[in-house]
Design a protein around this motif. Structure first.
Motif, PDB file in Angstrom:
ATOM      1  N   LEU A 209      12.171  17.291   1.391  1.00 27.15           N
ATOM      2  CA  LEU A 209      11.464  16.113   1.880  1.00 27.15           C
ATOM      3  C   LEU A 209      10.994  15.229   0.739  1.00 27.15           C
ATOM      4  O   LEU A 209      10.479  15.713  -0.263  1.00 27.15           O
ATOM      5  CB  LEU A 209      10.252  16.545   2.709  1.00 27.15           C
ATOM      6  N   MET A 210      11.168  13.938   0.929  1.00 20.91           N
ATOM      7  CA  MET A 210      10.720  12.971  -0.065  1.00 20.91           C
ATOM      8  C   MET A 210       9.413  12.344   0.386  1.00 20.91           C
ATOM      9  O   MET A 210       9.330  11.813   1.499  1.00 20.91           O
ATOM     10  CB  MET A 210      11.760  11.851  -0.217  1.00 20.91           C
ATOM     11  N   LYS A 211       8.411  12.423  -0.487  1.00 17.63           N
ATOM     12  CA  LYS A 211       7.145  11.747  -0.212  1.00 17.63           C
ATOM     13  C   LYS A 211       7.318  10.281  -0.566  1.00 17.63           C
ATOM     14  O   LYS A 211       7.865   9.952  -1.616  1.00 17.63           O
ATOM     15  CB  LYS A 211       6.040  12.376  -1.064  1.00 17.63           C
ATOM     16  N   ARG A 212       6.865   9.402   0.328  1.00 18.48           N
ATOM     17  CA  ARG A 212       7.009   7.967   0.091  1.00 18.48           C
ATOM     18  C   ARG A 212       5.639   7.318   0.210  1.00 18.48           C
ATOM     19  O   ARG A 212       4.912   7.556   1.170  1.00 18.48           O
ATOM     20  CB  ARG A 212       7.977   7.387   1.138  1.00 18.48           C
ATOM     21  N   HIS A 213       5.283   6.520  -0.783  1.00 17.24           N
ATOM     22  CA  HIS A 213       3.996   5.832  -0.725  1.00 17.24           C
ATOM     23  C   HIS A 213       4.084   4.658   0.230  1.00 17.24           C
ATOM     24  O   HIS A 213       5.041   3.907   0.220  1.00 17.24           O
ATOM     25  CB  HIS A 213       3.552   5.394  -2.120  1.00 17.24           C
TER      26      HIS A 213
ATOM     27  N   TYR B 129       0.518   7.966   2.069  1.00 18.10           N
ATOM     28  CA  TYR B 129       1.922   8.346   1.873  1.00 18.10           C
ATOM     29  C   TYR B 129       2.444   8.955   3.161  1.00 18.10           C
ATOM     30  O   TYR B 129       1.686   9.334   4.056  1.00 18.10           O
ATOM     31  CB  TYR B 129       2.078   9.328   0.710  1.00 18.10           C
ATOM     32  N   CYS B 130       3.768   9.021   3.239  1.00 17.74           N
ATOM     33  CA  CYS B 130       4.400   9.602   4.423  1.00 17.74           C
ATOM     34  C   CYS B 130       5.624  10.399   3.991  1.00 17.74           C
ATOM     35  O   CYS B 130       6.050  10.348   2.834  1.00 17.74           O
ATOM     36  CB  CYS B 130       4.792   8.508   5.411  1.00 17.74           C
ATOM     37  N   TYR B 131       6.163  11.136   4.929  1.00 16.10           N
ATOM     38  CA  TYR B 131       7.450  11.816   4.769  1.00 16.10           C
ATOM     39  C   TYR B 131       8.323  11.331   5.916  1.00 16.10           C
ATOM     40  O   TYR B 131       7.932  11.469   7.084  1.00 16.10           O
ATOM     41  CB  TYR B 131       7.291  13.332   4.860  1.00 16.10           C
TER      42      TYR B 131
END
Length: 193
Positions: free
Chosen positions: A2-6, A11-13
C-alpha cells in the motif's frame, strides 16, 4: 503493497480494500440500516434533519441487538492496526466501537469534532475511515476546511477530536457508505512529537 498518499492536512491509502471486500461491506451495511439511528444536525441547521443520515457503532449493535459485525470488519481493523502500528498504549474505541455510516441524497456531515468522553479525557479520538461507496458526485470528506481527494475503497486518517471534519453534500441517488474505525491515542503521544 500500500502506498500512503498525502491529501490536504492528512493522508490516505488508495484501494485499501479489494472490490470483493467492498461488495461484502456494502451488502452488510445495507443489511443493518434499519437498526441504525437517524443522525440529526446537532443544532447545525434543523432543516437538514430531514436528510437521511444513519449510523450505528459495533458497541450499540452488540448492546441493543446482540449482533457481532461480520468477520471482514474485524479483519480490516486488524489490517489498520498493523499498518499504522496502533498498539499499546493506543486503545481501540470502546465507546462507539467501529462505526457504520450511510448518507443519502443531498445529505452531508456538518463540521464537527468528536470530543473524548470519560474515562478517556486524556486521549484524542483518531478515526480511520474506509469509503465503501461514494455518491455520483460530492460526498468527499472535508478536513480542516479542505475537501479531500479520496475515493471508493480508499482509507483516510482523521484526528477526529483535534480537527474539524465534515463532508461535501451528496449529489444523486447513490448513497455514501463508510466504515469508521476509532482509536484512543494518549494526548501525551502528541506532545512528544
Amino acid at each position: 503493497n500500500l502506498m500512503k498518499r498525502h491529501v490536504g492536512k492528512t493522508y490516505c491509502y488508495d484501494e485499501f480494500i479489494t472490490e470483493e471486500e467492498q461488495k461484502t461491506l456494502r451488502k452488510y451495511i445495507l443489511s443493518i440500516q434499519d437498526m441504525m439511528g437517524h443522525a440529526v444536525s446537532n443544532g447545525y441547521k434543523s432543516e437538514y434533519d430531514v436528510l437521511i443520515r444513519r449510523s450505528i457503532g459495533t458497541v450499540r449493535l452488540k448492546q441493543q441487538f446482540n449482533l457481532e459485525p461480520i468477520p471482514l470488519v474485524v479483519d480490516i481493523r486488524n489490517r489498520i492496526i498493523e499498518l499504522e502500528n496502533l498498539h499499546n498504549p493506543i486503545l481501540h474505541d470502546s465507546y462507539l466501537g467501529d462505526w457504520f455510516g450511510i448518507t443519502d441524497e443531498d445529505a452531508f456531515v456538518e463540521p464537527h469534532t468528536d470530543e473524548p468522553v470519560e474515562p478517556f479525557k486524556d486521549y484524542n479520538v483518531r478515526r480511520y475511515n474506509v469509503i465503501v461507496s461514494m455518491p455520483h458526485d460530492g460526498g468527499q470528506p472535508i478536513y480542516d476546511g479542505e475537501a479531500l481527494d479520496v475515493g471508493e475503497r480508499g482509507m483516510w486518517m482523521c484526528e477526529a477530536s483535534l480537527v474539524k471534519h465534515a463532508s461535501v453534500p451528496n449529489v444523486g441517488t447513490r448513497m455514501r457508505l463508510n466504515v469508521s474505525y476509532g482509536f484512543f491515542v494518549p494526548k501525551n503521544q502528541y506532545n512528544a512529537n
